[in-house]
Design a protein around this motif. Structure first.
Motif, PDB file in Angstrom:
ATOM      1  N   GLN A  78       3.691  -1.786  -1.771  1.00  0.00           N
ATOM      2  CA  GLN A  78       3.359  -2.896  -0.898  1.00  0.00           C
ATOM      3  C   GLN A  78       2.107  -2.567  -0.097  1.00  0.00           C
ATOM      4  OE1 GLN A  78       5.030  -5.814  -0.872  1.00  0.00           O
ATOM      5  NE2 GLN A  78       6.243  -4.974  -2.563  1.00  0.00           N
ATOM      6  N   VAL A  79       1.490  -3.607   0.440  1.00  0.00           N
ATOM      7  CA  VAL A  79       0.294  -3.484   1.255  1.00  0.00           C
ATOM      8  C   VAL A  79       0.590  -4.061   2.627  1.00  0.00           C
ATOM      9  CG1 VAL A  79      -2.104  -4.196   1.549  1.00  0.00           C
ATOM     10  CG2 VAL A  79      -1.253  -3.556  -0.717  1.00  0.00           C
ATOM     11  N   GLN A  80       0.169  -3.344   3.646  1.00  0.00           N
ATOM     12  CA  GLN A  80       0.300  -3.812   5.009  1.00  0.00           C
ATOM     13  C   GLN A  80      -1.080  -4.078   5.592  1.00  0.00           C
ATOM     14  OE1 GLN A  80       1.880  -0.573   4.226  1.00  0.00           O
ATOM     15  NE2 GLN A  80       3.429  -1.923   3.321  1.00  0.00           N
ATOM     16  N   LEU A  81      -1.203  -5.156   6.350  1.00  0.00           N
ATOM     17  CA  LEU A  81      -2.456  -5.539   6.966  1.00  0.00           C
ATOM     18  C   LEU A  81      -2.296  -5.519   8.473  1.00  0.00           C
ATOM     19  CD1 LEU A  81      -3.434  -8.581   4.697  1.00  0.00           C
ATOM     20  CD2 LEU A  81      -4.091  -6.182   4.440  1.00  0.00           C
ATOM     21  N   VAL A  82      -3.226  -4.878   9.145  1.00  0.00           N
ATOM     22  CA  VAL A  82      -3.205  -4.763  10.595  1.00  0.00           C
ATOM     23  C   VAL A  82      -4.460  -5.407  11.148  1.00  0.00           C
ATOM     24  CG1 VAL A  82      -3.116  -3.216  12.567  1.00  0.00           C
ATOM     25  CG2 VAL A  82      -1.861  -2.642  10.487  1.00  0.00           C
ATOM     26  N   GLU A  83      -4.285  -6.427  11.977  1.00  0.00           N
ATOM     27  CA  GLU A  83      -5.384  -7.165  12.567  1.00  0.00           C
ATOM     28  C   GLU A  83      -5.584  -6.752  14.013  1.00  0.00           C
ATOM     29  OE1 GLU A  83      -4.910 -11.498  10.514  1.00  0.00           O
ATOM     30  OE2 GLU A  83      -3.235 -10.709  11.720  1.00  0.00           O
ATOM     31  N   SER A  84      -6.819  -6.907  14.471  1.00  0.00           N
ATOM     32  CA  SER A  84      -7.138  -6.663  15.866  1.00  0.00           C
ATOM     33  C   SER A  84      -8.414  -7.415  16.216  1.00  0.00           C
ATOM     34  CB  SER A  84      -7.307  -5.172  16.156  1.00  0.00           C
ATOM     35  OG  SER A  84      -8.369  -4.623  15.404  1.00  0.00           O
ATOM     36  N   GLY A  85      -8.653  -7.595  17.498  1.00  0.00           N
ATOM     37  CA  GLY A  85      -9.909  -8.154  17.963  1.00  0.00           C
ATOM     38  C   GLY A  85      -9.851  -9.551  18.538  1.00  0.00           C
ATOM     39  N   GLY A  86      -8.721 -10.220  18.439  1.00  0.00           N
ATOM     40  CA  GLY A  86      -8.621 -11.561  18.989  1.00  0.00           C
ATOM     41  C   GLY A  86      -8.657 -11.550  20.503  1.00  0.00           C
ATOM     42  N   GLY A  87      -8.878 -12.718  21.077  1.00  0.00           N
ATOM     43  CA  GLY A  87      -8.921 -12.822  22.521  1.00  0.00           C
ATOM     44  C   GLY A  87      -9.506 -14.132  22.979  1.00  0.00           C
ATOM     45  N   LEU A  88      -9.874 -14.155  24.247  1.00  0.00           N
ATOM     46  CA  LEU A  88     -10.446 -15.335  24.893  1.00  0.00           C
ATOM     47  C   LEU A  88     -11.926 -15.113  25.120  1.00  0.00           C
ATOM     48  CD1 LEU A  88     -10.128 -18.068  26.418  1.00  0.00           C
ATOM     49  CD2 LEU A  88      -9.597 -16.708  28.457  1.00  0.00           C
TER      50      LEU A  88
ATOM     51  N   THR B  54      -3.162   0.294  -1.724  1.00  0.00           N
ATOM     52  CA  THR B  54      -4.407  -0.466  -1.662  1.00  0.00           C
ATOM     53  C   THR B  54      -5.291  -0.294  -2.890  1.00  0.00           C
ATOM     54  OG1 THR B  54      -5.525   1.328  -0.482  1.00  0.00           O
ATOM     55  CG2 THR B  54      -4.399  -0.344   0.837  1.00  0.00           C
ATOM     56  N   PHE B  55      -4.893   0.543  -3.822  1.00  0.00           N
ATOM     57  CA  PHE B  55      -5.736   0.802  -4.980  1.00  0.00           C
ATOM     58  C   PHE B  55      -5.884  -0.412  -5.881  1.00  0.00           C
ATOM     59  CE2 PHE B  55      -2.177   0.963  -7.862  1.00  0.00           C
ATOM     60  CZ  PHE B  55      -1.137   1.459  -7.096  1.00  0.00           C
ATOM     61  N   SER B  56      -4.997  -1.371  -5.756  1.00  0.00           N
ATOM     62  CA  SER B  56      -5.022  -2.548  -6.626  1.00  0.00           C
ATOM     63  C   SER B  56      -5.591  -3.788  -5.949  1.00  0.00           C
ATOM     64  CB  SER B  56      -3.614  -2.859  -7.133  1.00  0.00           C
ATOM     65  OG  SER B  56      -2.743  -3.185  -6.067  1.00  0.00           O
ATOM     66  N   LEU B  57      -6.254  -3.652  -4.813  1.00  0.00           N
ATOM     67  CA  LEU B  57      -6.807  -4.810  -4.117  1.00  0.00           C
ATOM     68  C   LEU B  57      -8.022  -5.362  -4.850  1.00  0.00           C
ATOM     69  CD1 LEU B  57      -6.564  -3.817  -0.343  1.00  0.00           C
ATOM     70  CD2 LEU B  57      -5.027  -5.251  -1.683  1.00  0.00           C
ATOM     71  N   TYR B  58      -8.093  -6.678  -4.937  1.00  0.00           N
ATOM     72  CA  TYR B  58      -9.198  -7.344  -5.611  1.00  0.00           C
ATOM     73  C   TYR B  58     -10.046  -8.202  -4.680  1.00  0.00           C
ATOM     74  CZ  TYR B  58      -6.999  -5.767  -9.883  1.00  0.00           C
ATOM     75  OH  TYR B  58      -6.480  -4.981 -10.880  1.00  0.00           O
ATOM     76  N   ALA B  59      -9.478  -8.648  -3.580  1.00  0.00           N
ATOM     77  CA  ALA B  59     -10.221  -9.431  -2.609  1.00  0.00           C
ATOM     78  C   ALA B  59      -9.521  -9.369  -1.258  1.00  0.00           C
ATOM     79  CB  ALA B  59     -10.358 -10.887  -3.060  1.00  0.00           C
ATOM     80  N   MET B  60     -10.300  -9.526  -0.213  1.00  0.00           N
ATOM     81  CA  MET B  60      -9.758  -9.683   1.129  1.00  0.00           C
ATOM     82  C   MET B  60     -10.468 -10.848   1.783  1.00  0.00           C
ATOM     83  SD  MET B  60      -9.166  -5.766   2.483  1.00  0.00           S
ATOM     84  CE  MET B  60      -8.200  -6.351   3.897  1.00  0.00           C
TER      85      MET B  60
END
Length: 127
Positions: free
Chosen positions: A1-11, A28-34
């Motif tokens: 499985q792949v986990q995605l961690v986001e950051s940077g949002g705000g006002l 992540t070795f099988s990722l083709y696009a993000m």
């Protein structure tokens, strides 16, 4: 499985800037696009940008072209969304996504073309 961690949002004020980050971990070795999508309450998820991991190309929605820039760090399996000249209309929950399986003849501009999603990060632009 792949986990995605986001950051940077705000006002941020209209005309200001924010930078979102999305790091992929796991298999992540099988990722083709993000890519990046955004969604307002009661509306469909909207395409923002995508990076083709194989072709190393980037595509943007017309609504953000010239204001947003997506970039990648292959070593970290991370994509960034630099958002400049923000407008009130950009207020939304932003989601990063990753395509973990190969697909034929797709542009990676639709949500159903992705396999993994982050939890979303709120971006609020005050007018």
């Amino acid at each position: 499985q792949v986990q995605l961690v986001e950051s940077g949002g705000g006002l941020v004020q209209a005309g200001g800037s924010l930078r979102l980050s999305c790091a992929a971990s796991g298999r992540t070795f099988s990722l083709y696009a993000m890519g990046w999508f955004r969604q307002a309450p009661g509306k469909e998820r909207e395409f923002v940008s995508t990076i083709n991991w194989i072709r190393r190309t980037t595509y943007y929605a017309d609504s953000v072209k010239g204001r947003f820039t997506s970039s990648r760090d292959n070593a970290k399996n991370t994509v960034y969304l630099q958002m400049n000249s923000l407008k009130a209309e950009d207020t939304d929950v932003y989601y990063c996504a990753a395509a973990g399986s190969p697909r034929t003849a797709v542009a990676y501009t639709s949500p159903d073309e992705y396999d993994y999603w982050g939890q979303g990060t709120q971006v609020t632009v005050s007018s």
